[in-house]
Scaffold this active site. Structure first.
Site, PDB file in Angstrom:
ATOM      1  N   LYS A 222       0.807  -1.224   0.000  1.00 48.92           N
ATOM      2  CA  LYS A 222       0.000   0.000   0.000  1.00 48.92           C
ATOM      3  C   LYS A 222       0.843   1.279   0.000  1.00 48.92           C
ATOM      4  O   LYS A 222       0.465   2.258  -0.637  1.00 48.92           O
ATOM      5  CB  LYS A 222      -0.965  -0.002   1.185  1.00 48.92           C
ATOM      6  CG  LYS A 222      -0.311   0.091   2.547  1.00 48.92           C
ATOM      7  CD  LYS A 222      -1.347   0.127   3.646  1.00 48.92           C
ATOM      8  CE  LYS A 222      -0.704   0.164   5.014  1.00 48.92           C
ATOM      9  NZ  LYS A 222       0.125   1.353   5.232  1.00 48.92           N
ATOM     10  N   THR A 223       1.984   1.264   0.720  1.00 49.99           N
ATOM     11  CA  THR A 223       2.824   2.470   0.735  1.00 49.99           C
ATOM     12  C   THR A 223       3.337   2.784  -0.665  1.00 49.99           C
ATOM     13  O   THR A 223       3.411   3.944  -1.082  1.00 49.99           O
ATOM     14  CB  THR A 223       4.008   2.287   1.704  1.00 49.99           C
ATOM     15  OG1 THR A 223       3.503   1.956   3.001  1.00 49.99           O
ATOM     16  CG2 THR A 223       4.829   3.555   1.801  1.00 49.99           C
TER      17      THR A 223
ATOM     18  N   ASP B 210      -3.455   7.427   4.328  1.00 52.78           N
ATOM     19  CA  ASP B 210      -3.024   6.072   4.631  1.00 52.78           C
ATOM     20  C   ASP B 210      -3.735   5.589   5.902  1.00 52.78           C
ATOM     21  O   ASP B 210      -4.139   6.392   6.740  1.00 52.78           O
ATOM     22  CB  ASP B 210      -1.509   6.067   4.842  1.00 52.78           C
ATOM     23  CG  ASP B 210      -0.925   4.666   4.883  1.00 52.78           C
ATOM     24  OD1 ASP B 210      -1.622   3.714   4.500  1.00 52.78           O
ATOM     25  OD2 ASP B 210       0.241   4.541   5.291  1.00 52.78           O
ATOM     26  N   GLU B 211      -3.874   4.269   6.048  1.00 52.38           N
ATOM     27  CA  GLU B 211      -4.478   3.657   7.241  1.00 52.38           C
ATOM     28  C   GLU B 211      -5.859   4.260   7.538  1.00 52.38           C
ATOM     29  O   GLU B 211      -6.174   4.610   8.679  1.00 52.38           O
ATOM     30  CB  GLU B 211      -3.556   3.828   8.459  1.00 52.38           C
ATOM     31  CG  GLU B 211      -2.155   3.301   8.270  1.00 52.38           C
ATOM     32  CD  GLU B 211      -2.056   1.780   8.268  1.00 52.38           C
ATOM     33  OE1 GLU B 211      -3.107   1.129   8.285  1.00 52.38           O
ATOM     34  OE2 GLU B 211      -0.930   1.266   8.236  1.00 52.38           O
TER      35      GLU B 211
ATOM     36  N   GLN C 165      -7.822  -4.680   9.456  1.00 54.25           N
ATOM     37  CA  GLN C 165      -6.771  -4.264  10.387  1.00 54.25           C
ATOM     38  C   GLN C 165      -7.203  -3.068  11.233  1.00 54.25           C
ATOM     39  O   GLN C 165      -6.367  -2.329  11.753  1.00 54.25           O
ATOM     40  CB  GLN C 165      -5.491  -3.934   9.619  1.00 54.25           C
ATOM     41  CG  GLN C 165      -4.893  -5.127   8.891  1.00 54.25           C
ATOM     42  CD  GLN C 165      -3.552  -4.809   8.258  1.00 54.25           C
ATOM     43  OE1 GLN C 165      -2.552  -4.567   8.933  1.00 54.25           O
ATOM     44  NE2 GLN C 165      -3.525  -4.794   6.923  1.00 54.25           N
TER      45      GLN C 165
ATOM     46  N   ARG D 195       1.813 -10.231  10.271  1.00 48.22           N
ATOM     47  CA  ARG D 195       3.139  -9.604  10.397  1.00 48.22           C
ATOM     48  C   ARG D 195       4.234 -10.587   9.994  1.00 48.22           C
ATOM     49  O   ARG D 195       5.368 -10.194   9.743  1.00 48.22           O
ATOM     50  CB  ARG D 195       3.416  -9.177  11.841  1.00 48.22           C
ATOM     51  CG  ARG D 195       2.503  -8.143  12.480  1.00 48.22           C
ATOM     52  CD  ARG D 195       2.265  -6.945  11.647  1.00 48.22           C
ATOM     53  NE  ARG D 195       1.086  -7.126  10.804  1.00 48.22           N
ATOM     54  CZ  ARG D 195       0.781  -6.394   9.746  1.00 48.22           C
ATOM     55  NH1 ARG D 195       1.600  -5.453   9.352  1.00 48.22           N
ATOM     56  NH2 ARG D 195      -0.325  -6.618   9.046  1.00 48.22           N
TER      57      ARG D 195
END
Length: 744
Positions: free
Chosen positions: A34-35, A218-219, A249, A596
């Protein structure tokens, strides 16, 4: 079109990057890059669409993420990152307030920001001033309620849920008045006051609406009501909002994050386009299959399923320990075992847990075994007393009205200004409606304090004024060095090497700040410090095992992950037991922990755990049962003989060190297996003493549920029932005489 912007992107990623006008929701699964999508989209807008970098706003949730974003953009479009607005919600709003806050009545641009410790001290004073009992109104609780109110966009005086009314509301009101009096803001105010500006000053709002043509967030799943309102007010009719997030998430509901923001995005932003990023580049196929199976149990989510081209990988390992020490020893030994195979370093391992107090036993075992570790989210560097003292001097230099910081250092180092003097200054400040800094002059001029205190106050005031004058022409590093020299504070730390090193590190940071900025005031430095989080300080290349709660783990990745404490009422937490929404958030938290991991996952639980000094029986978490059994390898402890055990049934230190971890099938006869009461049952005898068919700990097979492990045997001889944990199916209670049940 610049080749590097699209090079290596999959079709879904390209679709997200190339979208130009209108709202977009990118549902970016864990490890889906995503980044890269955000940074490549920025590069595409600048390089291929001729959008000015100054017209782009990119918002994320940590300084670390913002820094990585800037670096990537700079690599794609050199010279661009300085012109972009990239930062956290708080840092972006701070930047706006430094330009605009004087348009709000009662504030100046040289305001300071109160951290958690400052907030609690001020709340204590407000509670005392209102005549309330601090034992009844616990300041930390009041702070959490005030912060939650601000995240929900509730202001003092607003109609609100009952918890913000009555005494808490009165403390809230006085607290905000006191902040305004000393020209200070807390974290929640940074966004709240920008909203107040945008809502009350159309001219200010239009300046920023016209400035930011493209907004990237973001997020997005972590946004709260306050942040959502900020986004809506800023985007206006243009609505060029590019929201990236993963509803699976969303794990911060307890601090105000609202999952409905991402679930309702297509409804909130008309004609929104939804792009799903489902290809995972981080984890093995088995890890993703386990994660997908787990999260499928949640009802409130956008439908998506992670997949990967990575190899299948190893099954997840689940180990049920006898107690916390056995669990910690297992984790430590598995880390050492993996290291011995070669190819991994200690920095490749992370141990996650649900609550901070779980770390103690794990720390002890790692320390005893010589395994280096770092705790993320424990007592932070900036929370240490010696660092807070040094920062308090800088805060007063930046803002002499900061009563909280001034009272912290008035007698540090000791200069004969005790509690009585401070109380006199507080009384003067309150009755004359002035700052404590000004009250010192009044106390000296009118002789309100003792002669000894008068001299002490004169010297202290002159010292501070000298620092303030010096700071106007010198770097923050030089200012801090002068403070330490003139106050003699380092002399008070002699003999305490750790504290001296910490202050030395603070000096290094201040000097580095000055070097990097070329300029920058004391206030600028303090703002950079206050916006730093625990995860921002995590050095993933440090070469130590990382210990942290799962809430700290989001955004990180490790080759090998341990998740400890997989037990009912611990994980999922007992508070979620009666609340379906909270239970779903707990499941999302476990999902974050699983995703993770790149290569291997170890899950552990205990059969008994101490809570508040009392040993209690534990049962495996329902989340373990929600992972398909074909993806799990189950292990359990093999209790040593009574001769090598402690009086507590083999749970002593020596006993746990001698254990070998084996599959339960090894103990087919039930020799030495532990019963439901925590004691060991003799060979071939069931818990109820009736000589039944099955004993606790042995492995059995059911014609429909598959293989499982006997957890308990209930009832008398005529109606005996067997309680069995079936991986992937959960706990089942079955009649002992059921013909479809047999031993393995």
């Amino acid at each position: 079109m610049t080749k590097s912007v699209l090079e290596g992107l999959n079709p879904s990623q390209k679709q997200a990057v190339l979208h130009l006008d209108g709202p977009v929701l990118v549902l970016a699964g864990a490890g889906s890059g995503k980044t890269r999508i955000i940074t490549n989209r920025i590069a595409h807008l600048v390089n291929d669409r001729d959008v000015s970098p100054s017209n782009i706003l990119a918002v994320t949730f940590t300084n670390k993420a913002a820094g990585e974003m800037k670096e990537r953009v700079e690599g794609l479009v050199p010279g661009t990152s300085r012109k972009l607005w990239i930062g956290t919600f708080h840092s972006i709003c701070l930047r706006i307030l430094k330009r605009e806050i004087d348009k709000l009545e009662g504030f100046r641009r040289d305001f300071v920001i109160y951290d958690e410790g400052d907030q609690i001290k001020l709340i204590k004073e407000c509670i005392k001033s209102l005549g309330y009992n601090e034992k009844v109104m616990e300041p930390k609780f009041v702070r959490s309620q005030i912060d939650r109110a601000k995240n929900m966009a509730i202001h003092p005086g607003d109609e609100a849920p009952s918890i913000y009314q009555g005494r808490v509301a009165r403390v809230f009101d006085l607290y905000q008045s006191e902040l305004r009096r000393v020209n200070a803001l807390d974290f929640g105010d940074l966004i709240a006051y920008v909203l107040r500006l945008f809502e009350g000053r159309e001219d200010v709002r239009e300046v920023y609406r016209n400035k930011f043509h493209f907004i990237l967030i973001d997020e997005y799943q972590d946004t709260n009501k306050l942040q959502y309102n900020f986004i809506k007010l800023l985007t206006g009719e243009r609505a060029n909002v590019f929201a990236v997030g993963d509803d699976n998430q969303s794990i911060y509901g307890w601090r105000g994050a609202d999952i409905s923001n991402i679930l309702n995005f297509p409804r909130d932003f008309e004609n929104a386009r939804v792009v799903k990023l489902e290809q995972n580049y981080r984890s093995t196929k088995i890890i993703l299959d386990a994660s997908n199976a787990l999260i499928s149990k949640n009802a409130h989510k956008h439908e998506k399923r992670l997949w990967t081209e990575n190899p299948g990988g190893q099954k997840l390992k689940y180990y049920e320990a006898s107690d916390e020490r056995d669990e910690a020893h297992y984790i430590c030994e598995q880390i050492r075992c993996e290291i011995s195979k070669g190819g991994l370093s200690y920095g490749d391992f992370a141990v996650f847990y649900r609550t901070n107090n779980q770390s103690r036993m794990i720390e002890e075992e790692l320390l005893r075994s010589g395994v280096p570790y770092t705790i993320v989210g424990a007592v932070g560097f900036y929370s240490r007393a010696e660092i807070k003292n040094v920062l308090a001097y800088l805060k007063v230099i930046a803002n002499p009205l900061d009563d909280i910081s001034l009272k912290r250092i008035i007698n540090v180092p000791s200069r004969g200004l005790g509690k009585a003097t401070v109380q006199s200054l507080e009384d003067i400040a309150r009755s004359r409606v002035v700052s404590v800094f000004k009250a010192m002059d009044i106390a000296v001029d009118e002789g309100i304090v003792s002669k000894k205190a008068v001299n002490g106050l004169k010297n202290f005031k002159a010292l501070l004024e000298g620092f303030i004058e010096y700071s106007s022409a010198h770097s923050v590093g030089d200012v801090l060095r002068r403070v330490l020299e003139k106050t003699g504070y380092l002399e008070t730390l002699k003999g305490d090497e750790e504290r001296l090193r910490n202050v030395g590190e603070m000096l290094n940071e201040a000097a580095e700040f000055s070097d990097n900025r070329g300029s920058g005031s004391v206030q600028d430095f303090l703002e950079s410090v206050i916006l730093t989080s625990d995860v921002d300080n995590l050095d993933e290349k440090k070469g130590t095992v990382a210990l942290m709660t799962m809430h700290c783990a989001k955004g990180l990745e490790f080759p090998v992950v341990f998740i400890a404490g997989m037990e009912e009422n611990l994980f999922p937490h007992i508070k979620s037991r009666e609340n379906p929404k909270q239970l779903e958030e707990e499941r999302r938290l476990f999902y974050v922990g699983l995703t993770r991991a790149k290569e291997k996952i170890f899950l552990t639980s205990t059969s008994s755990r101490r809570f508040y000094g009392e040993e209690k029986r534990s049962t495996p978490s329902r989340f373990v049962a929600e992972i398909p059994k074909e993806l799990l390898v189950w292990e359990s402890y093999n209790v040593p003989s009574p001769e090598s055990s402690s009086s507590k049934g083999g749970r002593g230190r020596e006993g746990s060190l001698k254990r070998k971890w084996t599959l339960p099938a090894v103990n087919r006869n039930g020799v030495g297996m532990r019963g439901a009461n925590g004691k060991h049952s003799p060979k071939g005898v069931s818990l109820n003493g009736g000589g039944g068919l099955y004993v606790v700990g042995e492995r059995v097979e059911h014609q429909a549920f598959g293989q499982g492990i006997v957890r308990n045997v209930e009832g008398d001889r005529d109606g005996r029932k067997v309680v069995i944990m079936f991986p992937g199916m959960g706990v089942k209670t079955i009649m002992e005489t059921f013909v479809g049940l047999k031993k393995v």
